[in-house]
Design a protein around this motif. Structure first.
Motif, PDB file in Angstrom:
ATOM      1  N   ASP A 195       3.119  -8.130   6.376  1.00 41.72           N
ATOM      2  CA  ASP A 195       3.237  -8.548   5.286  1.00 41.72           C
ATOM      3  C   ASP A 195       2.007  -8.092   4.306  1.00 41.72           C
ATOM      4  N   TRP A 196       0.894  -8.232   5.039  1.00 43.74           N
ATOM      5  CA  TRP A 196      -0.668  -7.794   4.479  1.00 43.74           C
ATOM      6  C   TRP A 196      -0.489  -6.368   4.308  1.00 43.74           C
ATOM      7  N   GLN A 197       0.012  -5.578   5.356  1.00 41.46           N
ATOM      8  CA  GLN A 197       0.111  -4.132   5.218  1.00 41.46           C
ATOM      9  C   GLN A 197       1.059  -3.567   4.214  1.00 41.46           C
ATOM     10  N   ARG A 198       2.219  -4.426   3.929  1.00 37.08           N
ATOM     11  CA  ARG A 198       3.105  -3.846   2.876  1.00 37.08           C
ATOM     12  C   ARG A 198       2.554  -4.184   1.649  1.00 37.08           C
ATOM     13  N   LEU A 199       1.944  -5.330   1.428  1.00 37.02           N
ATOM     14  CA  LEU A 199       0.973  -5.484   0.136  1.00 37.02           C
ATOM     15  C   LEU A 199       0.067  -4.467  -0.062  1.00 37.02           C
ATOM     16  N   LEU A 200      -0.848  -4.248   0.822  1.00 36.93           N
ATOM     17  CA  LEU A 200      -1.694  -3.206   0.499  1.00 36.93           C
ATOM     18  C   LEU A 200      -1.149  -1.975   0.254  1.00 36.93           C
ATOM     19  N   GLY A 201      -0.177  -1.432   0.974  1.00 36.75           N
ATOM     20  CA  GLY A 201       0.803  -0.196   0.556  1.00 36.75           C
ATOM     21  C   GLY A 201       1.097  -0.305  -0.863  1.00 36.75           C
ATOM     22  N   LYS A 202       1.591  -1.304  -1.342  1.00 35.65           N
ATOM     23  CA  LYS A 202       2.044  -1.377  -2.872  1.00 35.65           C
ATOM     24  C   LYS A 202       1.006  -1.274  -3.830  1.00 35.65           C
ATOM     25  N   ILE A 203      -0.328  -1.630  -3.586  1.00 32.25           N
ATOM     26  CA  ILE A 203      -1.214  -1.561  -4.566  1.00 32.25           C
ATOM     27  C   ILE A 203      -2.401  -0.555  -4.354  1.00 32.25           C
ATOM     28  N   ALA A 204      -2.499   0.203  -3.170  1.00 32.05           N
ATOM     29  CA  ALA A 204      -3.391   1.201  -3.080  1.00 32.05           C
ATOM     30  C   ALA A 204      -3.182   2.297  -3.736  1.00 32.05           C
ATOM     31  N   PRO A 205      -4.196   3.050  -4.393  1.00 32.09           N
ATOM     32  CA  PRO A 205      -3.453   4.066  -5.367  1.00 32.09           C
ATOM     33  C   PRO A 205      -3.044   5.314  -4.470  1.00 32.09           C
ATOM     34  N   MET A 206      -3.437   5.619  -3.330  1.00 28.74           N
ATOM     35  CA  MET A 206      -2.723   6.680  -2.830  1.00 28.74           C
ATOM     36  C   MET A 206      -1.535   6.279  -2.138  1.00 28.74           C
ATOM     37  N   SER A 207      -1.474   5.154  -1.351  1.00 31.53           N
ATOM     38  CA  SER A 207      -0.290   4.695  -0.566  1.00 31.53           C
ATOM     39  C   SER A 207       0.852   4.634  -1.559  1.00 31.53           C
ATOM     40  N   ALA A 208       0.509   3.754  -2.615  1.00 32.00           N
ATOM     41  CA  ALA A 208       1.760   3.562  -3.529  1.00 32.00           C
ATOM     42  C   ALA A 208       2.097   4.932  -4.339  1.00 32.00           C
ATOM     43  N   GLY A 209       1.127   5.533  -4.810  1.00 31.95           N
ATOM     44  CA  GLY A 209       1.550   6.772  -5.539  1.00 31.95           C
ATOM     45  C   GLY A 209       2.301   7.738  -4.982  1.00 31.95           C
ATOM     46  N   LEU A 210       1.695   8.005  -3.854  1.00 35.02           N
ATOM     47  CA  LEU A 210       2.465   9.056  -2.780  1.00 35.02           C
ATOM     48  C   LEU A 210       4.104   8.815  -2.423  1.00 35.02           C
ATOM     49  N   THR A 211       4.532   7.496  -2.730  1.00 36.98           N
ATOM     50  CA  THR A 211       5.955   7.275  -2.275  1.00 36.98           C
ATOM     51  C   THR A 211       6.689   7.986  -3.242  1.00 36.98           C
ATOM     52  N   ILE A 212       6.122   8.660  -4.345  1.00 33.02           N
ATOM     53  CA  ILE A 212       6.863   9.510  -5.261  1.00 33.02           C
ATOM     54  C   ILE A 212       7.408  10.819  -4.471  1.00 33.02           C
ATOM     55  N   GLN A 213       6.841  10.977  -3.115  1.00 39.04           N
ATOM     56  CA  GLN A 213       7.415  12.370  -2.642  1.00 39.04           C
ATOM     57  C   GLN A 213       8.496  11.982  -1.568  1.00 39.04           C
ATOM     58  N   ALA A 214       8.796  10.645  -1.294  1.00 38.97           N
ATOM     59  CA  ALA A 214      10.011  10.418  -0.407  1.00 38.97           C
ATOM     60  C   ALA A 214      11.159  10.611  -0.783  1.00 38.97           C
ATOM     61  N   THR A 215      12.052  11.224   0.155  1.00 38.71           N
ATOM     62  CA  THR A 215      13.470  11.543  -0.340  1.00 38.71           C
ATOM     63  C   THR A 215      14.266  11.154   0.656  1.00 38.71           C
ATOM     64  N   THR A 216      13.995  10.342   1.953  1.00 37.86           N
ATOM     65  CA  THR A 216      14.728   9.874   2.666  1.00 37.86           C
ATOM     66  C   THR A 216      14.215   8.297   3.031  1.00 37.86           C
ATOM     67  N   ASP A 217      14.927   7.710   3.692  1.00 38.71           N
ATOM     68  CA  ASP A 217      14.673   6.083   4.065  1.00 38.71           C
ATOM     69  C   ASP A 217      13.995   5.432   2.943  1.00 38.71           C
ATOM     70  N   LEU A 218      14.416   5.608   1.586  1.00 41.95           N
ATOM     71  CA  LEU A 218      13.733   4.896   0.387  1.00 41.95           C
ATOM     72  C   LEU A 218      13.791   3.458   0.682  1.00 41.95           C
ATOM     73  N   GLY A 219      14.783   2.828   1.412  1.00 37.63           N
ATOM     74  CA  GLY A 219      14.735   1.526   1.516  1.00 37.63           C
ATOM     75  C   GLY A 219      13.672   0.731   2.342  1.00 37.63           C
ATOM     76  N   ASN A 220      13.224   1.774   3.130  1.00 39.14           N
ATOM     77  CA  ASN A 220      11.901   1.200   4.170  1.00 39.14           C
ATOM     78  C   ASN A 220      10.603   1.492   3.415  1.00 39.14           C
ATOM     79  N   LEU A 221      10.517   1.880   2.131  1.00 37.14           N
ATOM     80  CA  LEU A 221       9.308   2.026   1.585  1.00 37.14           C
ATOM     81  C   LEU A 221       8.825   0.393   1.153  1.00 37.14           C
ATOM     82  N   PRO A 222       7.407   0.442   1.031  1.00 38.43           N
ATOM     83  CA  PRO A 222       6.766  -0.829   0.533  1.00 38.43           C
ATOM     84  C   PRO A 222       7.012  -1.082  -1.015  1.00 38.43           C
ATOM     85  N   ILE A 223       7.260   0.243  -1.628  1.00 39.75           N
ATOM     86  CA  ILE A 223       7.427  -0.015  -3.253  1.00 39.75           C
ATOM     87  C   ILE A 223       8.343   1.412  -3.713  1.00 39.75           C
TER      88      ILE A 223
END
Length: 252
Positions: A195-223
């Motif tokens: 849960d903490w991993q997912r939260l930090l993935g949602k608020i960290a500038p790089m982890s959150a921002g680079l989800t924009i590159q994902a084109t597969t498995d979008l349902g497993n992204l933290p955001i």
């Protein structure tokens, strides 16, 4: 504003370090993406992952060069004392700061676009057996990843500019920015609580921002991709507001 923009553009194009950092961003991003594409183990059924994100992997090093460029734009003037000349020529500090941000946005947008398109082209050339669709700009998800990566680089530049304006010192500013980008995700991986991993993935500038590159498995992204890029935009906005406020309220 026109004169302020002209002044900032003149300063940027006459400083060799800015040109080399921009060229380095393009070269490093394309090179790293090409290496990543060349070492992946692909079969007739695919590469077992997101080939679009793989082809855009160069952003992990390109963002560092963009951050350094953005920091030097303002901190270099503080270290040389040129900031006094800048603010004397442009007494409206908000105008001077806005001109720096606009100029930075323009050059990063151009170099980032070249770097991202070069990375995608490298991926298509190195992974031809996977078919064109996965790396085709006619595909909506791939186009979103490409456009979003350019926006991400711009936001990292603005985040770095804001931090450098607030901190003033080049080394400290670069350390803070790179820490936010690279150390926070490492810390996230050391936390056992998902849960903490997912939260930090949602608020960290790089982890959150680079989800924009994902084109597969979008349902497993933290955001979601656009929401993640919005988080990075929030970081950049906060940094610019803090930097701009400090620039206006304290002595040069």
């Amino acid at each position: 504003m026109r004169l302020a923009l002209h002044a900032e553009w003149t300063k940027m194009r006459t400083v060799a370090s800015a040109l080399w950092l921009l060229l380095g961003t393009v070269a490093a991003m394309v090179a790293l993406s090409a290496v990543a594409a060349s070492v992946v183990n692909c079969t007739a059924s695919g590469c077992g992952g997101d080939t679009t994100k793989l082809s855009l992997m160069g952003v992990y090093i390109g963002q560092a060069l963009v951050a350094i460029l953005a920091v030097l734009i303002i901190s270099g003037e503080y270290s040389s004392g040129m900031i006094r000349t800048t603010l004397t020529a442009m007494p409206r500090r908000a105008t001077a700061f806005t001109a720096k941000a606009i100029t930075l946005t323009g050059v990063v947008a151009v170099s980032g676009t070249v770097a991202v398109l070069g990375s995608v082209l490298a991926g298509r050339l190195i992974l031809p057996d996977l078919g064109d669709q996965a790396l085709s700009l006619s595909d909506g998800r791939t186009l979103r990843a490409v456009f979003g990566t350019v926006l991400y680089l711009i936001l990292i530049g603005l985040l770095s500019l804001g931090i450098a304006t607030a901190v003033r010192d080049s080394a400290t500013s670069i350390g803070i920015v790179l820490g936010l980008l690279y150390i926070v995700p490492i810390i996230t991986q050391t936390i056992s609580d998902p849960d903490w991993q997912r939260l930090l993935g949602k608020i960290a500038p790089m982890s959150a921002g680079l989800t924009i590159q994902a084109t597969t498995d979008l349902g497993n992204l933290p955001i979601s991709p656009w929401a993640g890029l919005g988080v990075t935009a929030g970081w950049a906005t906060a940094a610019l507001l803090a930097g701009g406020l400090l620039l206006r309220t304290r002595d040069a």
